[in-house]
Design a protein around this motif. Structure first.
Motif, mmCIF file in Angstrom:
data_model
loop_
_atom_site.group_PDB
_atom_site.id
_atom_site.type_symbol
_atom_site.label_atom_id
_atom_site.label_comp_id
_atom_site.label_asym_id
_atom_site.label_seq_id
_atom_site.Cartn_x
_atom_site.Cartn_y
_atom_site.Cartn_z
ATOM 1 N N CYS A 127 0.868 -1.171 0.000
ATOM 2 C CA CYS A 127 0.000 0.000 0.000
ATOM 3 C C CYS A 127 0.906 1.222 0.000
ATOM 4 C CB CYS A 127 -0.886 -0.019 1.249
ATOM 5 S SG CYS A 127 -1.860 1.485 1.440
ATOM 6 N N ILE A 178 0.494 4.043 1.293
ATOM 7 C CA ILE A 178 0.464 4.869 2.506
ATOM 8 C C ILE A 178 1.586 4.525 3.488
ATOM 9 C CG2 ILE A 178 -0.952 5.448 4.521
ATOM 10 C CD1 ILE A 178 -3.333 5.418 2.485
ATOM 11 N N PRO A 179 1.749 3.256 3.897
ATOM 12 C CA PRO A 179 2.909 2.968 4.757
ATOM 13 C C PRO A 179 4.220 3.228 4.033
ATOM 14 C CG PRO A 179 1.780 0.946 4.147
ATOM 15 C CD PRO A 179 0.901 2.076 3.722
ATOM 16 N N MET A 206 4.948 6.854 4.423
ATOM 17 C CA MET A 206 5.368 7.126 5.798
ATOM 18 C C MET A 206 6.769 6.596 6.060
ATOM 19 S SD MET A 206 1.845 6.676 7.849
ATOM 20 C CE MET A 206 2.488 7.515 9.265
ATOM 21 N N VAL A 214 -15.777 -1.383 4.722
ATOM 22 C CA VAL A 214 -15.734 -0.255 3.788
ATOM 23 C C VAL A 214 -16.345 -0.631 2.435
ATOM 24 C CG1 VAL A 214 -14.182 1.262 2.510
ATOM 25 C CG2 VAL A 214 -13.757 0.793 4.900
ATOM 26 N N ALA A 259 -11.909 6.001 -3.413
ATOM 27 C CA ALA A 259 -11.889 5.667 -1.986
ATOM 28 C C ALA A 259 -11.017 4.440 -1.740
ATOM 29 C CB ALA A 259 -13.308 5.414 -1.494
ATOM 30 N N SER A 298 -6.904 8.503 0.104
ATOM 31 C CA SER A 298 -6.146 8.350 1.352
ATOM 32 C C SER A 298 -4.673 8.627 1.123
ATOM 33 C CB SER A 298 -6.293 6.926 1.897
ATOM 34 O OG SER A 298 -7.627 6.566 1.922
ATOM 35 N N ARG A 346 -0.142 15.240 4.786
ATOM 36 C CA ARG A 346 0.321 15.197 6.175
ATOM 37 C C ARG A 346 1.848 15.080 6.255
ATOM 38 N NH1 ARG A 346 -2.311 10.477 9.371
ATOM 39 N NH2 ARG A 346 -0.289 9.547 9.141
#
Lengths: 621, 54
Positions: free
Chosen positions: A342, A344-345, A348, A465, A525, A579, A586
């Motif tokens: 993914c 997202i990690p 990060m 979801v 989404a 996301s 962020r």
């Protein structure tokens, strides 16, 4: 009257030393998680009571190899330890956590921490592993050499922190901090001297058999500049072949079970809206996504196996030369590798990259790596349009196309990084140093646990979801109902149908019909939802004999091959995940970079899909 | 309960679930819900590195 505030201990250690496990073992559920002021670095504070009944606060600081502070995480650790971070008290004591199986790196950190001048304990974590491997550490001697208390801990075992708790009880807490700490940024000569001192102490105090001989022999082949790359490509190729061929029986079974259950449940319900919701919305939509569970499990089986074996760090080493050519830092490999699960990690994980431009370049290209949410989309389209036949001496054509899509993601990521780092910023990459772990046999229990967690996460997402989204999509595709006497599928009159028809002209040049456009919107989404939406939209678009057919043959009949290829290419590049954009916002603390990411990915996807659609159309004419 | 009421209940429930799921952390705090970053998947990305971070 209140007594003195509980003393605060900072937990410091190298990454992957088991620091967080130790923090959890000490504090249990008594934890507070927030962010440090002004940065996106997580602040974890907890509390516990020592054997003598003294309450203590403990702060779990981000992992670091030194106090030099090259990345945002490391800077926070350094500044907290030195008492420089606004809003943070200088800690009363420091507990340095070491992975006992890999002491060399942490000894240098211990020497730096000692210079700060606060009371300190060294906790040798994972001592059980050292003993199991036939190694030994002379804890008393190590304590004498370092001049601080040293204790053994096993964070994952009950009672494994007893020695540490007793040692904390003996520390002189609540002493006033020294006005001047003795730490300063070491010079290159001092770093070399610290390395030599660490090696000497290690030689005096620790014996670790490891399997260096085997590691050297394997590395001679696996890290070879030519054979190493060939083997890496072969491993990745085998992985994608297996994703297709091994998963087929389990996928057929799940598909048959879902279809059978859908028919049975539909048979019980009277005709009407509820039956349509259950059959067209839930079974057609969620079922279309659930079918891909076996492929997700097989993909992660390989990833966990290779990671546990110690091969992933080698893959990073092999890729470093290639990545340096594009301007990416070697440390970008791990964030990019994480992005296969993914983005997202992965984004990060880019925090470990010190240089801001290197970090932003990595963040910008991370979503181009093929995340697991794309897998259902790729599989559906490949299975519908690419014939299941053997080519090039026995390789499956479908697996080959899947490999090509993953490769396209990697190549495009490197190309975008090249443009950013070499053409726009014109920067040379910084040197990359990494520690290669010993090879070890993956533990079956660990692999099984990893697969269980990932399968559970996928099923949880499908049951929450995706289920909720499919209910909404069914609603938007069903209401308002067509007027009396209307002809054609009812979905044409619905909100979703109208949105699809309204936006269709924008996507018509790349070969998309209005049903695809409807699928793209909730696909923002979660990418795999597009598969479910196509299931629902085509189920509701169906008339007469077409109702109830599986999605794959429906698409094969409704789409041309150029449209299918264009759709695949779109999914390689498109900014199809809100996301991800939120996390970029962020992590970069800016609205500019997510906007840049959305714009360049959209443009890339549109141009690539346009070219694919028209070239494929011309070739097939 | 008639069928239409049931359908609307299910659809509104699904919409409320998604709204709560994707509510920004700041808004979540403002209306008195548990603080935390907005997360589309609640660790469902399946990544080993995902500490429920998103």
């Amino acid at each position: 009257m209140n007594g003195p505030a509980a003393p605060e201990i900072a937990l410091v250690g190298c990454p992957n030393s088991g620091k967080t496990s130790l923090f959890n073992a000490l504090t249990g559920s008594r934890q507070k998680v927030a962010n440090y002021a002004g940065v996106t670095v997580e602040r974890k504070e907890g509390s516990f009571v020592t054997p003598s009944g003294r309450p203590v606060k403990i702060l779990d600081l981000p992992g670091t190899y030194s106090l030099r502070g090259r990345s945002p995480d490391e800077i926070v650790t350094r500044d907290v330890v030195l008492g420089r971070l606004a809003g943070e008290e200088i800690p009363d004591a420091v507990v340095c956590v070491a992975d006992a199986t890999n002491l060399r790196l942490v000894l240098r950190l211990v020497m730096e921490l000692k210079a700060v001048g606060r009371p300190m304990v060294l906790a040798l974590n994972m001592m059980d592993v050292v003993e199991r491997q036939g190694g030994r550490i002379d804890v008393e001697r190590l304590s004498q050499e370092l001049g601080i208390p040293v204790v053994s801990t096993v964070a994952i075992k009950k009672g494994g922190t007893a020695a540490l708790l007793s040692a904390i009880d003996t520390l002189p807490l609540h002493e006033d901090p020294p006005t001047e700490h003795g730490w300063r940024e070491p010079s290159a000569a001092e770093i070399r001297a610290a390395h030599a001192e660490a090696a000497r102490i290690l030689h005096e105090c620790a014996f670790h058999p490891g399997n260096e001989h085997l590691t050297r022999k394997l590395d001679a082949v696996l890290l070879h500049p030519v054979f190493g790359i060939v083997i890496l490509l072969a491993v990745l190729f085998l992985m994608f072949q297996a994703v297709f061929s091994w998963a087929a029986p389990a996928m057929d079974l799940i598909k048959a079970t879902i279809e059978w259950t859908g028919v049975e449940v539909g048979g019980v319900l009277p005709d009407g809206l509820l039956k349509s919701l259950v059959v067209d919305g839930i079974f057609a939509g969620v079922g279309a996504v659930l079918v891909f569970l076996p492929q997700i499990v097989i993909l992660f089986f390989f990833i966990i196996l290779l990671e546990d074996f110690g091969y992933m760090a080698r893959a990073a080493f092999l890729m470093d030369r290639l990545m340096a050519g594009t301007g990416l830092h070697g440390r970008a490999f791990i964030p990019l590798l994480s992005s296969f699960a993914c983005a997202i990690p992965g984004i990060m994980a880019a925090r470990v990259i010190e240089n801001r431009r290197d970090r932003i370049a990595t963040i910008m290209v991370a979503p181009l790596m093929t995340c697991s949410a794309r897998l259902p989309v790729y599989t559906l389209i490949i299975a519908a349009f690419i014939p299941d036949r053997r080519v090039l001496g026995g390789f499956g054509l479908q697996g080959l196309v899947m490999f090509g899509l993953f490769a396209a993601g990697i190549v495009s990521a490197l190309a975008v990084a090249f443009v950013m780092k070499k053409l726009i910023w014109r920067e040379a990459p910084e040197p990359f140093i990494m520690e290669l772990p010993d090879y070890k046999m993956p533990a079956p229990a660990n692999v099984a646990l990893g697969l269980w967690i990932r399968a559970g996460a996928f099923l949880r997402k499908a049951g929450t979801v995706i289920l909720a989204l499919m209910i909404l999509i069914w609603f938007l595709s069903t209401f308002p109902a067509p007027p009396e006497g209307a002809t054609g599928p009812a979905i044409d009159w619905s909100i979703a149908g109208r949105i699809g028809h309204f936006l269709a002209p924008v996507f018509e040049p790349i070969g998309f019909n209005w049903q695809i456009v409807v699928a793209l919107i909730p696909g923002m989404a979660a990418r795999e939802v597009a598969v479910g939406v196509l299931g629902t939209v085509y189920a509701l678009s169906a008339t007469g004999d077409e109702v109830g057919r599986a999605l794959q043959p429906v698409l094969a009949a409704a789409w041309s091959l150029p449209t299918a290829l264009s759709f695949l290419v779109w999914y390689v590049f498109a900014p199809q995940c809100v996301s991800t954009l939120a996390v970029v916002r962020r992590e970069t603390n800016s609205r500019f970079w997510p906007a840049v990411m959305f714009a360049y990915q959209f443009a890339l996807a549109y141009v690539a899909a346009f070219a694919t659609f028209h070239i494929a159309g011309a070739l097939l004419r | 309960m008639n069928e239409t009421t049931l359908i609307y209940g299910i659809v509104l429930g699904a919409a409320a679930f998604l709204a709560l799921r994707w509510m920004p952390g700041s808004l979540r705090t403002r209306i008195g819900l548990k603080n935390g970053a907005a997360c589309a998947s609640k660790s469902a990305c399946g990544s080993k590195d995902c500490g429920g971070c998103h």
